[in-house]
Motif scaffolding. Structure first.
Motif, PDB file in Angstrom:
ATOM      1  N   ARG A  41       0.839  -1.214   0.000  1.00  0.00           N
ATOM      2  CA  ARG A  41       0.000   0.000   0.000  1.00  0.00           C
ATOM      3  C   ARG A  41       0.867   1.254   0.000  1.00  0.00           C
ATOM      4  O   ARG A  41       0.560   2.237  -0.682  1.00  0.00           O
ATOM      5  CB  ARG A  41      -0.942   0.000   1.215  1.00  0.00           C
ATOM      6  CG  ARG A  41      -2.032  -1.049   1.164  1.00  0.00           C
ATOM      7  CD  ARG A  41      -3.113  -0.785   2.193  1.00  0.00           C
ATOM      8  NE  ARG A  41      -2.640  -0.914   3.569  1.00  0.00           N
ATOM      9  CZ  ARG A  41      -2.675  -2.040   4.266  1.00  0.00           C
ATOM     10  NH1 ARG A  41      -3.143  -3.154   3.715  1.00  0.00           N
ATOM     11  NH2 ARG A  41      -2.258  -2.067   5.519  1.00  0.00           N
ATOM     12  N   VAL A  42       1.965   1.224   0.767  1.00  0.00           N
ATOM     13  CA  VAL A  42       2.861   2.381   0.821  1.00  0.00           C
ATOM     14  C   VAL A  42       3.458   2.655  -0.552  1.00  0.00           C
ATOM     15  O   VAL A  42       3.453   3.800  -1.038  1.00  0.00           O
ATOM     16  CB  VAL A  42       3.983   2.150   1.859  1.00  0.00           C
ATOM     17  CG1 VAL A  42       5.073   3.210   1.718  1.00  0.00           C
ATOM     18  CG2 VAL A  42       3.412   2.186   3.271  1.00  0.00           C
ATOM     19  N   LEU A  43       3.983   1.629  -1.205  1.00  0.00           N
ATOM     20  CA  LEU A  43       4.615   1.806  -2.513  1.00  0.00           C
ATOM     21  C   LEU A  43       3.603   2.242  -3.557  1.00  0.00           C
ATOM     22  O   LEU A  43       3.882   3.102  -4.400  1.00  0.00           O
ATOM     23  CB  LEU A  43       5.299   0.495  -2.932  1.00  0.00           C
ATOM     24  CG  LEU A  43       6.463   0.051  -2.029  1.00  0.00           C
ATOM     25  CD1 LEU A  43       6.938  -1.341  -2.421  1.00  0.00           C
ATOM     26  CD2 LEU A  43       7.613   1.051  -2.087  1.00  0.00           C
ATOM     27  N   HIS A  44       2.409   1.662  -3.512  1.00  0.00           N
ATOM     28  CA  HIS A  44       1.352   2.035  -4.459  1.00  0.00           C
ATOM     29  C   HIS A  44       0.945   3.491  -4.261  1.00  0.00           C
ATOM     30  O   HIS A  44       0.762   4.242  -5.230  1.00  0.00           O
ATOM     31  CB  HIS A  44       0.155   1.097  -4.267  1.00  0.00           C
ATOM     32  CG  HIS A  44      -0.816   1.112  -5.392  1.00  0.00           C
ATOM     33  ND1 HIS A  44      -1.740   2.117  -5.560  1.00  0.00           N
ATOM     34  CD2 HIS A  44      -1.012   0.244  -6.418  1.00  0.00           C
ATOM     35  CE1 HIS A  44      -2.470   1.862  -6.634  1.00  0.00           C
ATOM     36  NE2 HIS A  44      -2.047   0.741  -7.177  1.00  0.00           N
ATOM     37  N   ALA A  45       0.817   3.905  -2.993  1.00  0.00           N
ATOM     38  CA  ALA A  45       0.420   5.287  -2.702  1.00  0.00           C
ATOM     39  C   ALA A  45       1.497   6.277  -3.127  1.00  0.00           C
ATOM     40  O   ALA A  45       1.191   7.356  -3.645  1.00  0.00           O
ATOM     41  CB  ALA A  45       0.113   5.441  -1.214  1.00  0.00           C
ATOM     42  N   GLY A 102      -1.026   2.351   7.184  1.00  0.00           N
ATOM     43  CA  GLY A 102      -2.212   2.141   8.001  1.00  0.00           C
ATOM     44  C   GLY A 102      -2.106   0.923   8.898  1.00  0.00           C
ATOM     45  O   GLY A 102      -3.108   0.439   9.427  1.00  0.00           O
ATOM     46  N   GLU A 103      -0.875   0.434   9.090  1.00  0.00           N
ATOM     47  CA  GLU A 103      -0.638  -0.772   9.889  1.00  0.00           C
ATOM     48  C   GLU A 103      -0.389  -0.382  11.340  1.00  0.00           C
ATOM     49  O   GLU A 103       0.631   0.233  11.659  1.00  0.00           O
ATOM     50  CB  GLU A 103       0.566  -1.536   9.338  1.00  0.00           C
ATOM     51  CG  GLU A 103       0.901  -2.810  10.061  1.00  0.00           C
ATOM     52  CD  GLU A 103      -0.137  -3.907   9.861  1.00  0.00           C
ATOM     53  OE1 GLU A 103      -0.205  -4.806  10.703  1.00  0.00           O
ATOM     54  OE2 GLU A 103      -0.882  -3.869   8.845  1.00  0.00           O
ATOM     55  N   THR A 153       3.478  11.261   7.431  1.00  0.00           N
ATOM     56  CA  THR A 153       2.131  10.709   7.266  1.00  0.00           C
ATOM     57  C   THR A 153       1.333  10.887   8.560  1.00  0.00           C
ATOM     58  O   THR A 153       1.908  10.952   9.645  1.00  0.00           O
ATOM     59  CB  THR A 153       2.201   9.216   6.897  1.00  0.00           C
ATOM     60  OG1 THR A 153       2.819   8.510   7.975  1.00  0.00           O
ATOM     61  CG2 THR A 153       3.009   9.007   5.624  1.00  0.00           C
ATOM     62  N   PRO A 154       0.011  10.958   8.470  1.00  0.00           N
ATOM     63  CA  PRO A 154      -0.808  11.186   9.664  1.00  0.00           C
ATOM     64  C   PRO A 154      -1.015   9.938  10.507  1.00  0.00           C
ATOM     65  O   PRO A 154      -1.588  10.000  11.590  1.00  0.00           O
ATOM     66  CB  PRO A 154      -2.136  11.676   9.072  1.00  0.00           C
ATOM     67  CG  PRO A 154      -2.200  11.027   7.725  1.00  0.00           C
ATOM     68  CD  PRO A 154      -0.782  10.976   7.230  1.00  0.00           C
ATOM     69  N   SER A 155      -0.564   8.777  10.020  1.00  0.00           N
ATOM     70  CA  SER A 155      -0.787   7.529  10.735  1.00  0.00           C
ATOM     71  C   SER A 155       0.398   6.597  10.488  1.00  0.00           C
ATOM     72  O   SER A 155       1.254   6.878   9.649  1.00  0.00           O
ATOM     73  CB  SER A 155      -2.088   6.875  10.262  1.00  0.00           C
ATOM     74  OG  SER A 155      -2.029   6.611   8.869  1.00  0.00           O
ATOM     75  N   PRO A 156       0.481   5.484  11.216  1.00  0.00           N
ATOM     76  CA  PRO A 156       1.568   4.533  10.964  1.00  0.00           C
ATOM     77  C   PRO A 156       1.620   4.124   9.496  1.00  0.00           C
ATOM     78  O   PRO A 156       0.586   4.059   8.820  1.00  0.00           O
ATOM     79  CB  PRO A 156       1.208   3.351  11.867  1.00  0.00           C
ATOM     80  CG  PRO A 156       0.415   3.957  12.983  1.00  0.00           C
ATOM     81  CD  PRO A 156      -0.385   5.057  12.337  1.00  0.00           C
ATOM     82  N   LEU A 157       2.822   3.850   8.993  1.00  0.00           N
ATOM     83  CA  LEU A 157       3.001   3.551   7.575  1.00  0.00           C
ATOM     84  C   LEU A 157       2.068   2.438   7.110  1.00  0.00           C
ATOM     85  O   LEU A 157       1.947   1.398   7.759  1.00  0.00           O
ATOM     86  CB  LEU A 157       4.450   3.140   7.300  1.00  0.00           C
ATOM     87  CG  LEU A 157       5.515   4.228   7.378  1.00  0.00           C
ATOM     88  CD1 LEU A 157       6.863   3.673   6.931  1.00  0.00           C
ATOM     89  CD2 LEU A 157       5.144   5.431   6.517  1.00  0.00           C
TER      90      LEU A 157
END
Length: 200
Positions: free
Chosen positions: A96-100, A125-126, A119-123
């Motif tokens: 998800r990180v790489l895609h984003a 979303g994990e 980022t506003p949350s852990p990398l």
């Protein structure tokens, strides 16, 4: 067929020179109906970590862009994350990180070595990534550049940063000192949420 695309073949062959005895998994993303940036990821199951290499930001098929010196965007992303022995499944959060990241580039965000993103949350979303809420782009630890028939391809390694490290980069307007200390601790620069925070 992905394996028949000359640009992807050269990326594969380039990394095979660094890790000749490791066969990567090929993770292909489904078409999204709009330009998504990357088509997938080569995932190398290394001892103790995953090496991830994206493909699709550069030209995988025949050369189509007018710029002859570089292939497509001119870069692909890499990342290294911890891997347990025998684990054959790449964690979804890093995909998800790489895609984003690729999506941000397609949307017009300039990405280059030395850049960082808070980022506003852990990398990814994990929740288990806890305090790892930022990332930086650095030259890859193994291969910084590859000369292909479609032009040059740079490899930007994505390195996760703890919240305090991201705050320092924001205040100092540079992530270089943090990256230098991280590289001294771990030349591969694994994105590991369990590591200790670097403090200058």
């Amino acid at each position: 067929m992905l394996e028949l695309l000359p640009g992807l073949t050269q990326i594969y062959e380039g990394w095979a020179q660094h890790h000749p005895d490791v066969q990567p998994l090929t993770i292909q993303f489904p078409p999204s109906g709009s330009e998504q940036g990357i088509d997938g990821v080569l995932a190398y199951p290394m001892e103790g970590y995953w090496l991830l290499v994206t493909f699709g930001l550069t030209e995988l098929g025949e050369k189509t862009s007018e710029e002859k010196r570089v292939s497509g965007a001119g870069f692909e992303f890499t990342c290294r994350i911890p891997r347990e022995d025998g684990d054959e499944t790449v964690p979804a959060w890093i995909l998800r990180v790489l895609h984003a990241l690729a999506g941000q580039y397609v949307a017009g965000v300039q990405l280059d070595v030395g850049h960082w993103i808070v980022t506003p949350s852990p990398l990814g979303g994990e929740e288990s990534n806890g305090d790892m809420t930022s990332l930086a782009l650095v030259p890859d630890a193994d291969m910084r550049i590859l000369d292909t028939d479609n032009g040059l391809v740079l490899f930007f390694q994505v390195v996760g940063l703890m919240a305090e490290e991201g705050e320092y980069a924001q205040q100092a307007d540079t992530v270089a000192p943090i990256i230098a200390l991280l590289r001294d601790r771990d030349p591969r620069m694994l994105t590991d949420a369990k590591r200790e925070t670097v403090r200058l």
